[in-house]
Design a protein around this motif. Sequence first.
Motif, mmCIF file in Angstrom:
data_model
loop_
_atom_site.group_PDB
_atom_site.id
_atom_site.type_symbol
_atom_site.label_atom_id
_atom_site.label_comp_id
_atom_site.label_asym_id
_atom_site.label_seq_id
_atom_site.Cartn_x
_atom_site.Cartn_y
_atom_site.Cartn_z
ATOM 1 N N CYS A 1 -72.084 45.214 114.552
ATOM 2 C CA CYS A 1 -73.392 44.950 115.209
ATOM 3 C C CYS A 1 -74.640 45.507 114.339
ATOM 4 C CB CYS A 1 -73.383 45.293 116.514
ATOM 5 S SG CYS A 1 -72.358 44.349 117.428
ATOM 6 N N ALA B 1 -75.445 34.746 114.002
ATOM 7 C CA ALA B 1 -75.236 35.745 112.985
ATOM 8 C C ALA B 1 -73.996 36.547 112.856
ATOM 9 C CB ALA B 1 -76.101 37.147 113.673
ATOM 10 N N VAL C 1 -75.208 43.938 111.022
ATOM 11 C CA VAL C 1 -75.596 42.661 111.011
ATOM 12 C C VAL C 1 -77.324 42.621 111.477
ATOM 13 C CG1 VAL C 1 -75.736 40.507 112.217
ATOM 14 C CG2 VAL C 1 -73.476 41.290 111.479
ATOM 15 N N ILE C 2 -77.655 43.520 112.354
ATOM 16 C CA ILE C 2 -78.944 43.520 112.799
ATOM 17 C C ILE C 2 -79.737 44.249 111.733
ATOM 18 C CG2 ILE C 2 -80.583 44.539 114.615
ATOM 19 C CD1 ILE C 2 -78.254 44.375 116.520
ATOM 20 N N THR D 1 -76.732 33.378 118.169
ATOM 21 C CA THR D 1 -77.751 33.012 117.207
ATOM 22 C C THR D 1 -76.999 32.759 116.043
ATOM 23 O OG1 THR D 1 -77.881 35.307 116.776
ATOM 24 C CG2 THR D 1 -79.382 34.472 118.413
ATOM 25 N N LEU E 1 -85.382 41.228 115.207
ATOM 26 C CA LEU E 1 -84.212 42.127 114.827
ATOM 27 C C LEU E 1 -84.855 43.444 114.465
ATOM 28 C CD1 LEU E 1 -82.369 39.630 113.192
ATOM 29 C CD2 LEU E 1 -82.058 40.197 115.404
ATOM 30 N N SER F 1 -74.202 41.539 102.738
ATOM 31 C CA SER F 1 -73.065 40.584 103.086
ATOM 32 C C SER F 1 -71.640 41.215 102.633
ATOM 33 C CB SER F 1 -73.478 39.131 102.160
ATOM 34 O OG SER F 1 -73.644 39.549 100.706
ATOM 35 N N SER G 1 -80.681 41.993 108.717
ATOM 36 C CA SER G 1 -81.494 41.066 108.924
ATOM 37 C C SER G 1 -82.931 41.531 109.220
ATOM 38 C CB SER G 1 -81.280 40.070 110.233
ATOM 39 O OG SER G 1 -80.014 39.376 109.879
ATOM 40 N N GLY H 1 -85.455 36.871 117.934
ATOM 41 C CA GLY H 1 -85.542 37.076 116.541
ATOM 42 C C GLY H 1 -86.265 38.403 116.163
ATOM 43 N N ILE I 1 -82.968 40.394 120.306
ATOM 44 C CA ILE I 1 -82.082 39.529 119.263
ATOM 45 C C ILE I 1 -82.227 38.015 119.423
ATOM 46 C CG2 ILE I 1 -79.763 39.001 118.696
ATOM 47 C CD1 ILE I 1 -78.994 41.753 119.373
ATOM 48 N N LEU J 1 -75.540 37.826 119.411
ATOM 49 C CA LEU J 1 -75.513 37.732 117.578
ATOM 50 C C LEU J 1 -74.812 36.648 117.629
ATOM 51 C CD1 LEU J 1 -74.990 41.231 116.606
ATOM 52 C CD2 LEU J 1 -76.894 39.817 116.067
#
Length: 207
Positions: A141, A91, A144-145, A89, A36, A155, A148, A34, A31, A86
């Motif tokens: 989590c 996120a 979100v991961i 970074t 991901l 969203s 990306s 980057g 993570i 996260l």
Amino acid sequence: MTSLRRRCIRQVPNTLTVGRFVLVPVAAGFIWTGDLRAAFWVFVAAGITDALDGWLARVLDARTALGATLDPLADKALLVATFFTLALTGAIPLWLLGLVALRDALILAGFAWLRLRAGRPIRVTPNILGKANTLAQILLCAVVIGASAFTLDLSAVIAVLTPVVAATTIISGIAYLRMWLRRGWDGQQAHDRIERNRRNNQQRDDR
């Protein structure tokens, strides 16, 4: 089945749990750098081992005190590391990380307080609110991961999960706080009864 072979088989679930600890820095590292997509599959692998070690422990009759202790710790370590990385970074919101960290700190402080008052190990069973919060954090989590990693527009899902995590964090934290206070009060009441009985017995002996 020899006793040695049985002992080895009984350690399979614990070995999977230890493997989940190993995945904690791996997931956090991916993570942070980057990568991901790799982080997503590590997160999925950790989830599979979590389900598998519990299933094997039941099927193989390999439940142990060590496994019962390590399993939730491995889950928490992975979730905390993932959530923390996260947030750093960008996120997920930093305020959400702070809220989750505050709840966990209060739970640990309450546990330590009860442990000191009791003077012996105590058992705490996660309540339904705590499990709901953990599930919400895991889903957030993963989404979100995954969003990306695979360039998905999630969203709207993240916008829903974020307040759900915040709400369950607050509600479950209050529930744990009430439980700590109730158990502490009950323990004090029990201690007072023991002291009264001891004094009464001593007074009778003095007569």
